[in-house]
Design a protein around this motif. Structure first.
Motif, PDB file in Angstrom:
ATOM      1  N   ALA A 231       0.773  -1.029   0.002  1.00 17.14           N
ATOM      2  CA  ALA A 231       0.011  -0.073   0.013  1.00 17.14           C
ATOM      3  C   ALA A 231       0.894   1.223  -0.091  1.00 17.14           C
ATOM      4  CB  ALA A 231      -1.004   0.001   1.006  1.00 17.14           C
ATOM      5  N   HIS A 232       2.273   1.133   0.466  1.00 18.07           N
ATOM      6  CA  HIS A 232       2.995   2.372   0.458  1.00 18.07           C
ATOM      7  C   HIS A 232       4.246   2.258  -0.200  1.00 18.07           C
ATOM      8  CE1 HIS A 232       0.138   3.664   3.564  1.00 18.07           C
ATOM      9  NE2 HIS A 232       0.299   2.605   4.440  1.00 18.07           N
ATOM     10  N   LEU A 233       3.966   1.681  -1.477  1.00  9.07           N
ATOM     11  CA  LEU A 233       5.277   1.613  -2.378  1.00  9.07           C
ATOM     12  C   LEU A 233       6.078   2.691  -2.753  1.00  9.07           C
ATOM     13  CD1 LEU A 233       6.643  -1.028  -3.675  1.00  9.07           C
ATOM     14  CD2 LEU A 233       5.416  -0.520  -5.609  1.00  9.07           C
ATOM     15  N   SER A 234       5.361   3.821  -2.806  1.00  7.50           N
ATOM     16  CA  SER A 234       6.116   5.203  -2.971  1.00  7.50           C
ATOM     17  C   SER A 234       7.334   5.309  -1.828  1.00  7.50           C
ATOM     18  CB  SER A 234       4.912   6.212  -2.854  1.00  7.50           C
ATOM     19  OG  SER A 234       4.336   6.179  -4.075  1.00  7.50           O
ATOM     20  N   ASP A 235       6.991   4.799  -0.715  1.00  9.53           N
ATOM     21  CA  ASP A 235       7.961   4.933   0.465  1.00  9.53           C
ATOM     22  C   ASP A 235       9.214   4.227   0.162  1.00  9.53           C
ATOM     23  OD1 ASP A 235       6.094   6.453   1.512  1.00  9.53           O
ATOM     24  OD2 ASP A 235       5.449   4.849   3.007  1.00  9.53           O
ATOM     25  N   PHE A 236       9.402   3.191  -0.681  1.00 10.57           N
ATOM     26  CA  PHE A 236      10.544   2.571  -0.940  1.00 10.57           C
ATOM     27  C   PHE A 236      11.545   3.464  -1.749  1.00 10.57           C
ATOM     28  CE2 PHE A 236       9.447  -1.849  -0.071  1.00 10.57           C
ATOM     29  CZ  PHE A 236       8.248  -1.501   0.844  1.00 10.57           C
ATOM     30  N   ASN A 237      11.131   4.067  -2.715  1.00 11.80           N
ATOM     31  CA  ASN A 237      12.079   5.110  -3.542  1.00 11.80           C
ATOM     32  C   ASN A 237      11.478   6.434  -3.776  1.00 11.80           C
ATOM     33  OD1 ASN A 237      13.562   5.995  -6.089  1.00 11.80           O
ATOM     34  ND2 ASN A 237      14.850   4.302  -5.534  1.00 11.80           N
ATOM     35  N   HIS A 238      12.084   7.561  -3.528  1.00 12.00           N
ATOM     36  CA  HIS A 238      11.474   8.685  -3.655  1.00 12.00           C
ATOM     37  C   HIS A 238      11.482   9.083  -5.182  1.00 12.00           C
ATOM     38  CE1 HIS A 238      15.832   9.874  -3.826  1.00 12.00           C
ATOM     39  NE2 HIS A 238      15.558  10.967  -4.320  1.00 12.00           N
ATOM     40  N   ASN A 239      12.127   8.512  -5.902  1.00 11.56           N
ATOM     41  CA  ASN A 239      12.078   8.815  -7.344  1.00 11.56           C
ATOM     42  C   ASN A 239      11.073   8.126  -7.858  1.00 11.56           C
ATOM     43  OD1 ASN A 239      14.666  10.452  -7.609  1.00 11.56           O
ATOM     44  ND2 ASN A 239      15.534   8.537  -7.131  1.00 11.56           N
ATOM     45  N   VAL A 240      10.138   7.298  -7.705  1.00 14.18           N
ATOM     46  CA  VAL A 240       9.018   6.292  -8.183  1.00 14.18           C
ATOM     47  C   VAL A 240       7.810   6.744  -7.347  1.00 14.18           C
ATOM     48  CG1 VAL A 240       8.234   4.333  -8.578  1.00 14.18           C
ATOM     49  CG2 VAL A 240      10.730   4.574  -8.574  1.00 14.18           C
ATOM     50  N   LYS A 241       6.840   7.472  -8.003  1.00 13.14           N
ATOM     51  CA  LYS A 241       5.455   7.777  -7.483  1.00 13.14           C
ATOM     52  C   LYS A 241       4.627   6.924  -7.737  1.00 13.14           C
ATOM     53  CE  LYS A 241       2.251  11.386  -6.753  1.00 13.14           C
ATOM     54  NZ  LYS A 241       2.454  11.519  -5.220  1.00 13.14           N
ATOM     55  N   VAL A 242       3.943   6.074  -7.111  1.00 13.08           N
ATOM     56  CA  VAL A 242       3.090   4.963  -7.129  1.00 13.08           C
ATOM     57  C   VAL A 242       1.504   5.578  -7.126  1.00 13.08           C
ATOM     58  CG1 VAL A 242       2.373   2.745  -6.682  1.00 13.08           C
ATOM     59  CG2 VAL A 242       4.627   3.265  -6.348  1.00 13.08           C
ATOM     60  N   VAL A 243       0.984   5.347  -8.346  1.00 15.75           N
ATOM     61  CA  VAL A 243      -0.613   5.655  -8.273  1.00 15.75           C
ATOM     62  C   VAL A 243      -1.358   4.372  -8.496  1.00 15.75           C
ATOM     63  CG1 VAL A 243      -2.357   7.106  -9.399  1.00 15.75           C
ATOM     64  CG2 VAL A 243      -0.163   7.856  -9.314  1.00 15.75           C
ATOM     65  N   TYR A 244      -2.352   4.389  -7.610  1.00 13.98           N
ATOM     66  CA  TYR A 244      -3.051   3.022  -7.521  1.00 13.98           C
ATOM     67  C   TYR A 244      -4.429   3.423  -8.420  1.00 13.98           C
ATOM     68  CZ  TYR A 244      -0.212   1.067  -4.206  1.00 13.98           C
ATOM     69  OH  TYR A 244       1.114   0.758  -3.730  1.00 13.98           O
ATOM     70  N   LEU A 245      -4.988   2.446  -9.096  1.00 10.95           N
ATOM     71  CA  LEU A 245      -6.276   2.790 -10.124  1.00 10.95           C
ATOM     72  C   LEU A 245      -7.265   2.225  -9.004  1.00 10.95           C
ATOM     73  CD1 LEU A 245      -5.425  -0.025 -12.929  1.00 10.95           C
ATOM     74  CD2 LEU A 245      -5.699   2.593 -13.171  1.00 10.95           C
ATOM     75  N   PRO A 246      -8.307   2.984  -9.169  1.00 12.20           N
ATOM     76  CA  PRO A 246      -9.548   3.145  -8.392  1.00 12.20           C
ATOM     77  C   PRO A 246      -9.913   1.498  -8.283  1.00 12.20           C
ATOM     78  CG  PRO A 246      -9.902   4.781  -9.838  1.00 12.20           C
ATOM     79  CD  PRO A 246      -8.716   4.033 -10.424  1.00 12.20           C
ATOM     80  N   PRO A 247     -10.424   0.809  -7.304  1.00 13.65           N
ATOM     81  CA  PRO A 247     -11.182  -0.415  -7.145  1.00 13.65           C
ATOM     82  C   PRO A 247     -12.338  -0.798  -8.316  1.00 13.65           C
ATOM     83  CG  PRO A 247     -11.265   0.683  -4.921  1.00 13.65           C
ATOM     84  CD  PRO A 247     -10.956   1.608  -5.875  1.00 13.65           C
ATOM     85  N   ASN A 248     -12.028  -1.812  -8.803  1.00  7.55           N
ATOM     86  CA  ASN A 248     -13.114  -2.252  -9.666  1.00  7.55           C
ATOM     87  C   ASN A 248     -12.811  -1.911 -11.135  1.00  7.55           C
ATOM     88  OD1 ASN A 248     -14.286  -3.913  -7.498  1.00  7.55           O
ATOM     89  ND2 ASN A 248     -15.703  -2.006  -7.233  1.00  7.55           N
ATOM     90  N   THR A 249     -11.689  -1.225 -11.220  1.00  4.06           N
ATOM     91  CA  THR A 249     -11.443  -0.657 -12.657  1.00  4.06           C
ATOM     92  C   THR A 249     -10.471  -1.278 -13.461  1.00  4.06           C
ATOM     93  OG1 THR A 249      -9.995   1.008 -11.743  1.00  4.06           O
ATOM     94  CG2 THR A 249     -12.181   1.721 -11.971  1.00  4.06           C
ATOM     95  N   THR A 250      -9.528  -2.322 -12.771  1.00  2.00           N
ATOM     96  CA  THR A 250      -8.609  -2.991 -13.776  1.00  2.00           C
ATOM     97  C   THR A 250      -8.898  -3.319 -15.041  1.00  2.00           C
ATOM     98  OG1 THR A 250      -7.576  -3.507 -11.771  1.00  2.00           O
ATOM     99  CG2 THR A 250      -6.776  -4.792 -13.361  1.00  2.00           C
TER     100      THR A 250
END
Length: 415
Positions: A231-250
């Motif tokens: 859920a907090h993958l963005s915290d792993f590397n400040h050069n990578v911003k992670v955006v999650y698709l809204p639920p049920n839209t994959t």
């Protein structure tokens, strides 16, 4: 915990791994089907046994399985059309804010692959179905594919297999494989595997790509809510911003789900048939059955690499049309459609004297995402017990709830 409930946990874990939502009614119905399968397996003497999947049973099951504080979230069958229609605009604004171009926006997605499965009507598939013991067609692995919106950079696939050191890879350095090799008893992408892959492979590969393009290492990664995605993958590397698709839209938006994975599976089957044809042509004493018996995970890795290589840049760019239309060039459909590859598979099948029609290939491609049957679950539990008793018996006997938690299954059950 009895056998029925242990198998039910395996089923729930598989549903969650494929981010398929479950309800109390579905769980109760699956439990009843498992009970009947186990009852049939026992044979005489079990006729009097009865099971009612009551709500009281369910509450007890949740507590015993250590799943009382969690809730499944997955893809709705129809998808969330409203969220899918508004999210692309929000993503466009975010991309502008971050100052990213098409080369710096990425997406990855997992898929299951029965790497040794034939179309159902072929004589080999029929023979496997009636044979005792392990069935080759049930050997499944998980792959993670990804690339950028420009379509000019494909990530090396992540492959998760049940065994870390299968016999077919003896003497082969895994670093030389055309895939990132990882293992998990259920061949699933867990949180731990995904986090390690992200830090050790995604970040270095994308950084090198950006340098080669003269771009700053600043990227945006679009993910769905699969259970193996932190859920907090963005915290792993400040050069990578992670955006999650809204639920049920994959299924509606995710680029890798817009025929990329379906196309890959068609190419994989075509390549496997081509390998079989070439082998039997070179050696007239080698039958198709002989070839299939010798077909191993190393052969599968080679064919996975070939199939992934067949995905063209125009296709990998075009599949962003729904999510990031501003990045898509002149795209009018796949250069070679799934239907076209299917016809190639059928043609090769005929040369191999196989009873194969387009609908059989279509059924096979769809089967990679099928639900595990009661028979599959019984076989999987047997394999897990055998492997765990040999390698880590203390973990297995702590209980199935902890068993799944320790391996990154953080799924949740609603009720």
């Amino acid at each position: 915990m009895n056998e029925k409930e242990r198998l039910l946990i395996l089923w729930l874990a598989d549903q969650h791994q494929r981010h398929i939502p479950v309800s109390l009614m579905l769980i109760q119905e699956k439990a009843k089907r498992l009970f009947q399968a186990i009852k049939s397996k026992k044979g005489e003497g079990s006729e009097s046994e009865e099971f009612v999947a009551s709500r009281g049973w369910f509450m007890h099951f949740k507590a015993c399985a250590n799943l009382h504080n969690v809730k499944v979230q997955g893809e709705a069958a129809s998808g969330d059309e409203k969220a899918a229609s508004t999210f692309p605009n929000k993503l466009t604004e975010l991309i502008k804010e971050e100052g990213c171009c098409a080369e710096q926006v990425f997406n990855v997605d997992e898929t299951g692959l029965f790497w040794k499965r034939m179309p159902y009507r072929t004589y080999i598939a029929r023979e496997e179905k009636t044979a005792l013991g392990h069935k080759a067609g049930k050997e499944r692995l998980t792959l993670l594919f990804g690339g950028n919106a420009a379509g000019d950079f494909k990530l090396k696939p992540l492959l998760v297999y049940q065994a870390e050191n299968p016999r077919a890879l003896k003497g082969i350095w895994k670093g030389q494989l055309p895939v990132v090799w990882r293992s998990n008893k259920k061949a699933w992408v867990t949180l731990q595997i995904f986090e390690e892959w992200f830090s050790s492979h995604f970040v270095p590969a994308v950084k090198d790509y950006c340098v080669s393009k003269g771009l700053p290492f600043k990227v945006l990664l679009v993910l769905d809510h699969a259970p193996g995605h932190p859920a907090h993958l963005s915290d792993f590397n400040h050069n990578v911003k992670v955006v999650y698709l809204p639920p049920n839209t994959t299924a509606l938006l995710q680029p890798m789900d817009q025929d990329v994975i379906a196309s890959f599976k068609a190419y994989y089957l075509w390549r496997t048939f081509a390998m079989a044809f070439n082998a039997t042509e070179k050696n007239e004493n080698l039958t198709l059955k002989d070839f299939w018996n010798s077909y191993n995970i190393y052969n599968a890795v080679q064919n996975i690499a070939f199939a992934w290589d067949e995905e063209k840049r125009t296709n990998l760019n075009g599949v962003w049309k729904k999510l990031c239309p501003q990045f898509v060039y002149d795209f009018h459909g796949f250069e070679e459609s799934v239907e076209a590859v299917t016809e190639k598979v059928v043609a090769l099948g005929k040369q191999l004297n196989l009873d194969v029609e387009p609908k059989n290939v279509t059924e096979l491609l769809a089967s990679h995402g099928e639900e595990l049957s009661a028979e599959d679950l019984i076989q999987l539990e047997k394999q897990l017990i055998e492997e765990e008793e040999i390698e880590t018996p203390e973990i297995y006997h702590q209980g199935f709830g902890r068993f799944f938690y320790d391996r990154g299954w953080v799924g949740k059950i609603s009720g």
